[in-house]
Enzyme design. Structure first.
Site, mmCIF file in Angstrom:
data_model
loop_
_atom_site.group_PDB
_atom_site.id
_atom_site.type_symbol
_atom_site.label_atom_id
_atom_site.label_comp_id
_atom_site.label_asym_id
_atom_site.label_seq_id
_atom_site.Cartn_x
_atom_site.Cartn_y
_atom_site.Cartn_z
ATOM 1 C CB SER A 191 41.663 36.160 48.924
ATOM 2 O OG SER A 191 40.604 36.829 49.593
ATOM 3 C CB SER A 200 30.005 46.937 45.097
ATOM 4 O OG SER A 200 29.359 46.083 44.171
ATOM 5 C CE1 TYR A 211 29.252 43.449 48.792
ATOM 6 C CE2 TYR A 211 28.018 43.664 46.749
ATOM 7 C CZ TYR A 211 29.214 43.684 47.428
ATOM 8 O OH TYR A 211 30.383 43.942 46.754
ATOM 9 C CE LYS A 225 31.148 46.388 49.395
ATOM 10 N NZ LYS A 225 32.539 46.686 49.766
ATOM 11 C CB THR A 285 37.167 37.832 43.574
ATOM 12 O OG1 THR A 285 35.808 38.239 43.867
ATOM 13 C CG2 THR A 285 37.883 38.976 42.870
#
Length: 265
Positions: free
Chosen positions: A15, A141, A154, A158, A189
């Site tokens: 995906s 990211s 998160y 990253k 996304t």
């Protein structure tokens, strides 16, 4: 790097950015090894690529189980042969305040986003060094360059990816290995929909920044261009998500004040 007839292993291939990478890279003549958790989805995607299953491979993997990844990946190499490029794309995000978030959520984010990439690299880098050529691509990211509310786990994972790639780039520069760190901003996304809440469950709602973000095909065109041009690091995005790292670098006080005032929900 010339991508034609190169074997490229992509995690998170079912995906989002991973799926579009499969499509665009296969369109440039590459052979793709598709990895994600769902075999049926991977087979359907592989069959849709030029050459189908006769040219590409499906290797289901769960990056949350990093301890098993090295053996699982290396067991496939006799059939696949030389792998020229690894794209560590699989990842999961987070939307929750630090004070409310279970420690298990931080562990899951690090396992998938950081240790999964480390294990995949550990499995494939020796073969690249032996053939004196290869490329490691990690999809980090913008959150790996700056911090903001609701993303402490998160962003931490990253940031770890960016640091890992800086070290790996220095260590392998004389061995024919190129390391590319990609820092996407807000891309259209399902990353926000699948983002973990404070209990480790998907929040099941989108963010306005993602809805209004860069289309995924445009993002991937930027990634592929960076691969072809042997870039070391690239930020891909539009609007504030694209320029935030520059603001943070040159005007850290201004950035910190803006970040503290912004509301995300």
């Amino acid at each position: 790097m010339d991508l034609e007839n190169k074997t490229i292993w992509i995690t998170g291939a079912s995906s989002g950015i991973g799926l579009e990478l499969c499509r665009q890279l296969a369109g440039k003549g590459a052979r793709i090894v598709l990895s994600a958790r769902r075999r049926d989805a991977l087979i359907e995607i592989a069959e849709s690529l030029p050459g189908g299953m006769g040219r590409h491979w499906v290797v289901p993997l769960d990056l949350a189980d990093a301890d098993k990844l090295v053996d699982a990946v290396q067991s496939q190499l006799p059939e696949i042969g030389a792998v020229h490029v690894l794209i560590n794309n699989a990842g999961i995000s987070q939307r929750s305040l630090f004070i409310d978030t279970d420690l298990a959520v931080y562990r899951q984010l690090m396992e998938v986003n950081y240790l999964g990439s480390v294990a995949m690299t550990k499995a494939l880098l020796p073969g690249m060094i032996a053939q004196h050529q290869g490329m490691i691509v990690c999809i980090s990211s913008v959150a790996g360059k700056i911090g903001s509310k609701l993303r402490s786990g998160y962003s931490g994972s990253k940031f770890a990816v960016v640091g890992f790639m800086d070290c790996l780039r220095a260590e392998t520069a004389q061995q024919g290995i190129h390391c590319l760190t990609v820092c996407p901003g807000s891309i259209q996304t399902n990353i926000a929909i699948n983002a973990l809440n404070e209990s480790g469950e998907a929040q099941n709602k989108n963010d306005d920044s993602i809805i209004n973000g860069m289309p995924v095909d445009i993002c991937v065109k930027g990634i592929v261009k960076a691969m072809i041009n042997n870039r070391d690091e690239v930020v891909v995005g539009k609007g504030i998500s694209a320029i935030a790292p520059t603001i943070k670098r040159f005007f850290p006080g201004v950035f910190n004040r803006i970040s503290a005032k912004m509301e995300y929900r």
